[in-house]
Design a protein around this motif. Sequence first.
Motif, PDB file in Angstrom:
ATOM      1  N   UNK A  18      10.595  -4.030   4.553  1.00  0.00           N
ATOM      2  CA  UNK A  18      10.120  -4.335   5.908  1.00  0.00           C
ATOM      3  C   UNK A  18      10.800  -3.464   6.972  1.00  0.00           C
ATOM      4  N   UNK A  19      11.532  -2.423   6.539  1.00  0.00           N
ATOM      5  CA  UNK A  19      12.225  -1.564   7.516  1.00  0.00           C
ATOM      6  C   UNK A  19      12.042  -0.082   7.237  1.00  0.00           C
ATOM      7  N   UNK A  20      11.247   0.274   6.248  1.00  0.00           N
ATOM      8  CA  UNK A  20      10.950   1.681   5.990  1.00  0.00           C
ATOM      9  C   UNK A  20       9.604   1.774   5.288  1.00  0.00           C
ATOM     10  N   UNK A  21       9.049   2.991   5.245  1.00  0.00           N
ATOM     11  CA  UNK A  21       7.777   3.211   4.572  1.00  0.00           C
ATOM     12  C   UNK A  21       6.844   4.079   5.386  1.00  0.00           C
ATOM     13  N   UNK A  22       5.949   4.760   4.692  1.00  0.00           N
ATOM     14  CA  UNK A  22       5.030   5.708   5.329  1.00  0.00           C
ATOM     15  C   UNK A  22       3.811   5.846   4.437  1.00  0.00           C
ATOM     16  N   UNK A  23       2.643   5.568   4.980  1.00  0.00           N
ATOM     17  CA  UNK A  23       1.408   5.629   4.201  1.00  0.00           C
ATOM     18  C   UNK A  23       1.161   6.998   3.588  1.00  0.00           C
ATOM     19  N   UNK A  24       1.663   8.052   4.221  1.00  0.00           N
ATOM     20  CA  UNK A  24       1.435   9.397   3.696  1.00  0.00           C
ATOM     21  C   UNK A  24       2.106   9.613   2.348  1.00  0.00           C
ATOM     22  N   UNK A  25       3.075   8.773   2.006  1.00  0.00           N
ATOM     23  CA  UNK A  25       3.792   8.931   0.739  1.00  0.00           C
ATOM     24  C   UNK A  25       3.127   8.198  -0.417  1.00  0.00           C
ATOM     25  N   UNK A  55       6.409  -4.828  -3.710  1.00  0.00           N
ATOM     26  CA  UNK A  55       7.660  -5.198  -3.060  1.00  0.00           C
ATOM     27  C   UNK A  55       7.369  -5.874  -1.712  1.00  0.00           C
ATOM     28  N   UNK A  56       7.922  -5.374  -0.609  1.00  0.00           N
ATOM     29  CA  UNK A  56       7.648  -5.982   0.693  1.00  0.00           C
ATOM     30  C   UNK A  56       6.155  -5.973   1.004  1.00  0.00           C
TER      31      UNK A  56
END
Length: 267
Positions: free
Chosen positions: A62-69, A125-126
Motif C-alpha cells: 500500500x506504499x509502492x507500486x507502478x502499473x508500468x511494471x 499481495x496488497x
Amino acid sequence: MFSFLAACSPLQIVDHLTPKTGYERVQGIPYAEGPRQTYDLYEPSAPRRDAPAIVYFYGGGWKSGDKDKYRFVAQSLTKAGYTVAIPDYRLYPQVTFPDFVQDGAAAVAAVAARLDRPIVLMGHSAGAHIAMMLTLDPRWLSAAGLDVDSTVKATVGLSGPYDFLPLSDDLQPILAPQGDPEASQPITYARGDAPPLLLLHGTADTTVLPKNTKNLAAAIAGLGGDVTVKTYPKVGHAPMIGAFAPALDFLAPSRADVLAWLRDRGL
C-alpha cells in the motif's frame, strides 16, 4: 545485454523479457483527477468472445507500486484472450485506508463503463487485499455506482493479506489511522453470497503468511460461499505473480490454475 540486466530491478528484467506483441495498450486513462488515478488498458489481438475483462491490482504494501511494471501480467492474460486493465492507485503516505480501496472502486467503475462487460477482479499481495475488499464489502463499489454482485463475476487473490491482526507498527498508520484495525480486514466482511473466489498462496510465503488464505477460505466456506484454494509447496511471495511472466512460469503453476479455474466457470 548482461550489463544492462545487471543494472535493472527484477521487475524491469521481467518487463524487458515480456513480448510486446499480441495486444494493443492504451496508457494513462483517467478514472479520477489525481496523477496516480489512471489505468492502462490492454486489448488482446485475439479476444475471447464474451469473456469478462480482468482488472488487476498490483501489490507493494500500500506504499509502492507502478502499473508500468506489470505489463507482463497483462501480456500473460491477453494471450489467453482477456482484456486487462491495470490501475495505479494512491499510496501511503499520501493517503491511508480506505482511500486506496476507494480508488480501486473508481477504477473498476471506469473500466466497466468503458467496456460494458462483466469484470473479474484479480490482485497480488496488497492488490489482493484491495480486490477482496471490493468483492466482500459492497459499500465501495456501490459508492462508485456499481452493484458488486452483478458487476464482479469472480475474484482471484494471490498471496493476499485478509486476516492479519494485530497490525504491526508499520502497518498501523496505513491501515488503521483512526484506530479501527478490524475495518481493514477482508475477513471482517466474509459472506456466503459473494462472487466465486479463487485464493492462491505459497506455503513458503513469509511476507504474507498462508494463514490469511486459510482463514478467509474457512470463513467463506462456513457461510456457504463458493471458494477454491490452491497452495504451492516451497513457493514464496513474489514467485506467485512472477510465474505469470513467460520466462518464469516454472516458478509455480499459478497462471495455469487461474486460467483453468476461470474456464471451469465459463469466464
